[in-house]
Design an enzyme around this catalytic site. Sequence first.
Site, short mmCIF file in Angstrom:
data_model
loop_
_atom_site.label_atom_id
_atom_site.label_comp_id
_atom_site.label_asym_id
_atom_site.label_seq_id
_atom_site.Cartn_x
_atom_site.Cartn_y
_atom_site.Cartn_z
N THR A 186 -42.50 55.82 -29.50
CA THR A 186 -41.09 55.83 -29.87
C THR A 186 -40.68 54.38 -30.14
O THR A 186 -41.29 53.46 -29.60
CB THR A 186 -40.20 56.38 -28.75
OG1 THR A 186 -40.36 55.53 -27.62
CG2 THR A 186 -40.55 57.78 -28.39
N GLU A 331 -40.57 62.62 -29.45
CA GLU A 331 -40.99 63.46 -28.32
C GLU A 331 -40.88 64.96 -28.60
O GLU A 331 -41.36 65.77 -27.83
CB GLU A 331 -40.11 63.15 -27.08
CG GLU A 331 -40.34 61.78 -26.47
CD GLU A 331 -39.45 60.71 -27.07
OE1 GLU A 331 -39.07 60.84 -28.25
OE2 GLU A 331 -39.14 59.74 -26.36
N LYS A 440 -18.26 55.37 -21.12
CA LYS A 440 -17.69 56.14 -20.01
C LYS A 440 -16.42 55.45 -19.55
O LYS A 440 -16.47 54.43 -18.88
CB LYS A 440 -18.71 56.26 -18.89
CG LYS A 440 -19.92 57.05 -19.37
CD LYS A 440 -20.95 57.30 -18.32
CE LYS A 440 -22.05 58.15 -18.95
NZ LYS A 440 -23.23 58.29 -18.16
N TRP A 445 -15.95 60.73 -21.46
CA TRP A 445 -16.89 60.15 -22.40
C TRP A 445 -16.22 59.91 -23.76
O TRP A 445 -15.59 60.81 -24.32
CB TRP A 445 -18.10 61.06 -22.61
CG TRP A 445 -18.98 61.17 -21.40
CD1 TRP A 445 -18.82 60.54 -20.21
CD2 TRP A 445 -20.16 61.97 -21.28
NE1 TRP A 445 -19.83 60.88 -19.34
CE2 TRP A 445 -20.66 61.77 -19.97
CE3 TRP A 445 -20.86 62.84 -22.13
CZ2 TRP A 445 -21.82 62.39 -19.50
CZ3 TRP A 445 -22.00 63.46 -21.66
CH2 TRP A 445 -22.47 63.23 -20.35
P1 ADP Z 1 -36.14 56.41 -30.91
O1 ADP Z 1 -35.12 55.92 -31.91
O2 ADP Z 1 -35.56 56.93 -29.62
O3 ADP Z 1 -37.32 55.58 -30.72
P2 ADP Z 1 -36.85 58.52 -32.74
O4 ADP Z 1 -37.19 57.71 -33.93
O5 ADP Z 1 -37.74 59.60 -32.33
O6 ADP Z 1 -36.79 57.69 -31.50
O7 ADP Z 1 -35.36 58.98 -32.92
C1 ADP Z 1 -34.83 60.06 -32.24
C2 ADP Z 1 -33.34 59.97 -32.16
O8 ADP Z 1 -32.75 59.83 -33.44
C3 ADP Z 1 -32.70 61.20 -31.58
O9 ADP Z 1 -32.78 61.22 -30.18
C4 ADP Z 1 -31.28 61.08 -32.09
O10 ADP Z 1 -30.52 60.21 -31.31
C5 ADP Z 1 -31.47 60.45 -33.45
N1 ADP Z 1 -31.43 61.48 -34.50
C6 ADP Z 1 -32.46 62.10 -35.10
N2 ADP Z 1 -32.03 62.98 -36.03
C7 ADP Z 1 -30.68 62.93 -36.01
C8 ADP Z 1 -29.64 63.60 -36.73
N3 ADP Z 1 -29.89 64.50 -37.68
N4 ADP Z 1 -28.37 63.27 -36.42
C9 ADP Z 1 -28.07 62.36 -35.47
N5 ADP Z 1 -29.00 61.70 -34.76
C10 ADP Z 1 -30.29 61.97 -35.03
#
Ligand code: ADP
Length: 547
Positions: A186, A331, A440, A445
């Site tokens: 990630t 994940e 918060k 929220w």
């Molecule tokens: P990270 O940025 O945590 O390393 P990822 O690249 O896997 O990991 O991104 C996942 C995150 O991206 C999600 O948990 C969410 O916050 C955001 N995300 C993914 N798709 C969408 C969407 N369609 N709308 C809003 N947020 C999104």
Amino acid sequence: MLGLMQDVDLTLDRLFDHAARWHGATEVVWRAADGVVRRTTYAAAHARAKQVSNALLAAGMERGDRIATLAWNSGPHLEAWYGIIGVGAICHTLNPRLSTEQIAYLARHAGDRMILADKACLPILEQILPACPAVERVVLFDDDDARPIAGFDGQVQSYAAFVAGQSAVCAWGGFEERTAAGLCYTSGTTGNPKGVLYSHRSNYIHALMTLGPDALNLSARDTVLLVVPMYHANAWGVVYSAPMVGARLVLPGQRLDGASIHALMEAEQVTFANGVPTVWQMLLTHLRETGQRLTSLKRVTVGGSACPESIIREFRDDHGVDVVQGWGMTETSPLATVSIPDREIAALPAEEQVRFKLKQGRLLAGLDLKLTDDAGRRLPHDGATPGRLMIKGPTIASGYFGGEGGSVLDDEGFFDTGDVATLDRHGYMQITDRAKDVIKSGGEWISSVDLENLAVGHPKAALCAVIGVPHPKWDERPLLLVKLKPGVSADPAEFLDYLDGRIAKWWMPDEVRFVDDIPLGPTGKIDKKALRERFGGVAFVQAAKAT
Ligand code: ADP
């Protein structure tokens, strides 16, 4: 009593075997680093992938070994990918956009024994290899004449030399379906990146789950442009789902600007494409500025961050393209929800349907979702109450590579996504924030995302970010950071006036600050961690317009 059906392990090599055998003449097309568009077929790519497998075995690679790729989307990358996983090794997709320190950390953490990379990544390799003693060998995809890399004792070969003389016959599979297939870290907006270790079974199931008409809806009639890099959760699983149905694949290489994407779409008559909002914004701007058209594209899947309404409308109204939003994370393999209308919503007028397209969508079969408060208690699915989004199912991580981050599931086996969301009565999930970004205030929220989306609608704003700043009375209060459009000036009150009436009074930012730049992370998302480090300690100087 057990069923009497054949017990076949769901290993991913079968998908590429299927594509080669039953869709062998279907093309895989890619734009190489020199800009030239090259072509192969599933049958030829499959034969190459088998050669890669034999070359890996000859180099002493074994099941379970991590073999990295550091490359953009291309035919050779796809061949190498299946060559690696076919013999039970693990394809660790490194993201060339990360910093060299991060890439070196990931290659070390994964224990990569080999790296297959684009020649364009040579400067990265030169920097990381001295810090990665476990790497024995480097293969360069698009280099005819690979030379030694300074500071690296191992072997450096061109891809052509690596596979030269290798047989295209190699036994794939033959291992248990829970065997690890892919390792993807990630992006690590919090702490160090953590490795998600996909299994053959989890990716196979994900491909099946995402192919249906209420998800990606891919078929043998589609030409798919894979704009999402293959190092982002297997390009949202399409590395597996496209061969599964024999869709024609078009891989754009490194050039993701509007003109390059448009040229490829038109030349190859692409029908489906997937990518993050930024890419579509670049494409639509290019089309608007040049007056050009999209003649073949039918569907676009958008994900990675929230899809702006303008993208949905412009694709629909100017080009007749249907935009589908998907949500997921590394994940979750990654696709977990998709914003396709159910029967009731499909019957609404087109304008009302847009409201639902803006949500992240309905859950794919086989998964389960719940919302909880901070104490883990379930919250109602009423479309209004935000809660921590928890998810469970066979395509969801149960832990991280190397035990990093400890145990990650709650006592009901749900994984905490770190997102905050609502769920409505139609089952539509809507992300309202990331848990670590939610503000918060006085026990309630405030959604930083909602505030950003509204503030960026101000005509003078280029980009907006909202973070929570510690507050003696309310715990946290919102700080709005605004990057103005070039050449304009503004007063903070203009932004507060703009928000007045659009948000609850207690959501009003306590201060508006104008900044020259808002940092973005490697995946194009606002880097709130960097912003919190810079502004987290500010003492508010402006009184909020209304508190
Ligand atoms: P990270 O940025 O945590 O390393 P990822 O690249 O896997 O990991 O991104 C996942 C995150 O991206 C999600 O948990 C969410 O916050 C955001 N995300 C993914 N798709 C969408 C969407 N369609 N709308 C809003 N947020 C999104």
